[in-house]
Design an enzyme around this catalytic site. Sequence first.
Site, PDB file in Angstrom:
ATOM      1  N   CYS A  53       6.516  18.400  -8.727  1.00  0.00           N
ATOM      2  CA  CYS A  53       7.918  18.317  -8.308  1.00  0.00           C
ATOM      3  C   CYS A  53       8.722  17.804  -9.509  1.00  0.00           C
ATOM      4  CB  CYS A  53       8.044  17.362  -7.127  1.00  0.00           C
ATOM      5  SG  CYS A  53       7.703  15.667  -7.594  1.00  0.00           S
TER       6      CYS A  53
ATOM      7  N   HIS B 193       7.589   6.884  -8.215  1.00  0.00           N
ATOM      8  CA  HIS B 193       7.691   6.300  -6.870  1.00  0.00           C
ATOM      9  C   HIS B 193       8.690   5.148  -6.779  1.00  0.00           C
ATOM     10  CE1 HIS B 193       3.540   7.902  -7.028  1.00  0.00           C
ATOM     11  NE2 HIS B 193       3.765   8.199  -5.779  1.00  0.00           N
TER      12      HIS B 193
ATOM     13  N   CYS C 207      12.075   8.464  -9.918  1.00  0.00           N
ATOM     14  CA  CYS C 207      12.739   9.734  -9.606  1.00  0.00           C
ATOM     15  C   CYS C 207      14.156   9.460  -9.081  1.00  0.00           C
ATOM     16  CB  CYS C 207      11.930  10.482  -8.546  1.00  0.00           C
ATOM     17  SG  CYS C 207      12.746  11.980  -7.998  1.00  0.00           S
TER      18      CYS C 207
ATOM     19  N   GLU D 220       5.700   4.243  -2.834  1.00  0.00           N
ATOM     20  CA  GLU D 220       7.142   4.503  -2.672  1.00  0.00           C
ATOM     21  C   GLU D 220       7.707   3.690  -1.513  1.00  0.00           C
ATOM     22  OE1 GLU D 220       8.402   8.652  -1.974  1.00  0.00           O
ATOM     23  OE2 GLU D 220      10.040   7.788  -0.805  1.00  0.00           O
TER      24      GLU D 220
ATOM     25  N   SER E  19      -3.808  11.623  -2.859  1.00  0.00           N
ATOM     26  CA  SER E  19      -2.377  11.923  -2.907  1.00  0.00           C
ATOM     27  C   SER E  19      -1.842  12.080  -1.483  1.00  0.00           C
ATOM     28  CB  SER E  19      -2.154  13.209  -3.708  1.00  0.00           C
ATOM     29  OG  SER E  19      -0.908  13.750  -3.381  1.00  0.00           O
TER      30      SER E  19
HETATM   31 FE1  SF4 Z   1       9.006  14.375  -6.318  1.00  0.00          FE
HETATM   32 FE2  SF4 Z   1       9.272  12.194  -4.810  1.00  0.00          FE
HETATM   33 FE3  SF4 Z   1      11.186  12.896  -6.525  1.00  0.00          FE
HETATM   34 FE4  SF4 Z   1      10.759  14.352  -4.315  1.00  0.00          FE
HETATM   35  S1  SF4 Z   1      11.459  12.250  -4.432  1.00  0.00           S
HETATM   36  S2  SF4 Z   1      11.126  15.127  -6.388  1.00  0.00           S
HETATM   37  S3  SF4 Z   1       8.527  14.198  -4.149  1.00  0.00           S
HETATM   38  S4  SF4 Z   1       9.100  12.255  -7.019  1.00  0.00           S
END
Ligand code: SF4
Length: 575
Positions: A17, A80, A102, A132, A224
């Site tokens: 991702c 996370h 992210c 997360e 995972s």
């Molecule tokens: Fe990837 Fe989590 Fe970001 Fe979604 S929120 S893009 S699953 S890292």
Amino acid sequence: MTPKDLGVTLAKTAGFCPGVKKAIDCVLELAQKGRNPIYTLGPLIHNRQVIATLEEKNIRSIESLSEITSRSGVIVLRAHGITPAFEAEVRAFGMEVVDATCPLVKRVHRVIAEYADKGYDTVIVGDAGHAEVTGLLGYAKGRGVVVSGPEEAAALPEFERVNVVSQTTKEESVFLSAAEKIRARSGDCVISNTICQPTKDRQREIVELSKSVDLMVVVGGKHSANTARLAEICARLCPNAVHVESEDELTAELIRKATRIGITAGASTPSWMTDRVLSRARDMRRTLGQTSRDRLEQAWRIIIYSCAYTALSAVALEYACAGIQNLTLNPLLLWMTGLYVLSMHIVNRAAEKGVGSSDNIKMLLYGTHRKLMLSAGFVAGALALIAAALLGWKVFAVMLTVSLLGLLYPFRHFASKGEDELPGSKDIATALGWAAVTVVIPALFYEIPFSKAELFAALYAALVVFMRSVMLGISSVKTDLIIGKEHLYKAFGDKLTKNILLTLALCVTGLLLALTLHENHSTLAWALLAGNMYTLFCFGAYYFNRIPKTIHAETLVDGQFLVLGLSVFTALHFS
Ligand code: SF4
């Protein structure tokens, strides 16, 4: 079932991702700048081979700060995210901290903090204990609770004011029904659907795919959470679903009894790993009725991965450049070039140990028989040096220099002292190495002064080889190979790289058009232009995102030199 897919379909959304991709790029960039050691708080992804590759680059996963013995290096916050309290502790630790959380996880942090500040309780629909979720809880100001689904949600006390959020990778239907249970028994209930868009897209696609096949294969680490969730969804919708970490877990019986097979992967699964499972599944179906076409394809894969095709391409380029220089080449020069390119490419591939390969044959050559291939690479290099010595001391001196530079390239960080790497350095080094052996060495051998023709040939060779290397780099990135900014595409991104390639393609075409005006070279220039048409075709495929991968990429891209050599041969002998 079509002959091409053999009844095996790969989900379009399988693979890293954007959040995971960004975090991996971040640590690779730090490693390239020599900012070692690099510590990540928990593993970046759940994949043993990728983690081993990262460890070789001095990127280590730690569970707590107490594992750090010396306070040099960088701490990276992985995709996370972590709690604000822990983040404060990490920042006060006295080391450089790089935040690779992210952005879509950060958005959830903001949503939770905003309502917590207004006095709302927080319910997180997710997996308690997941990294997360632990991070999200930290933003709830001590009034947060985690539920896994509607059953646990129904058992919660009534809330006066509550904000319901989701772990970014939660299954949407589970989140919505848990949220409805809470809404039914609360005063002011805000439902914040914080499942990220890449997860929603992935889940929607596998729902459709699972319904249309009779075996679903989910690829990814057994630890995972998001891969395990995909496996759960598939198991509910498809008569047969398996969660595998590698292609070795596919059994002939499993593959044989399925009419249609679907393959998907979690957000932390690299595409090359999924491609390897895809390739094994198709190979197994093929062996149920192997045709001569399949055997031919297998032979071609051996030729490509043994680097024989690339070596032949370099020989063809040298032949074409000799035409520009008006030279009739001594065959020993051609052998020397072929052996040099063979040696460099085999040694480089062996250094990668086959990690990241989606092809079983490449894995066999550079994983299982790595030492044998490495020896073959060194033997080819030694033979190139012997050929060079037979051609004279000047040739030998240049060949020894380019060979040593090529072999030392992987260890360049020891000399760079933490300075930023030159973007695209690998593409540039490859272009210069090929230009040296295909143009400079023949000129030295025939003791011709470095005139306009030699300069033109060297510039031409360097430009087309540089474009070749960039295009193959793009194909590598598209299979989630662990490569860094030594490749132009990784350093400059999609748009700028394509614009650079476009400019170079126009420059090469312009140079060749100018050569057609030269009365002594016009026939040759038209032949080179014919070869150039093929190069433009390759470039067009990349420019318009029809990007080939693995053997298809090398077959297409290196094929330009064979077309070039052939058109020069035709022009010189039949005009
Ligand atoms: Fe990837 Fe989590 Fe970001 Fe979604 S929120 S893009 S699953 S890292």
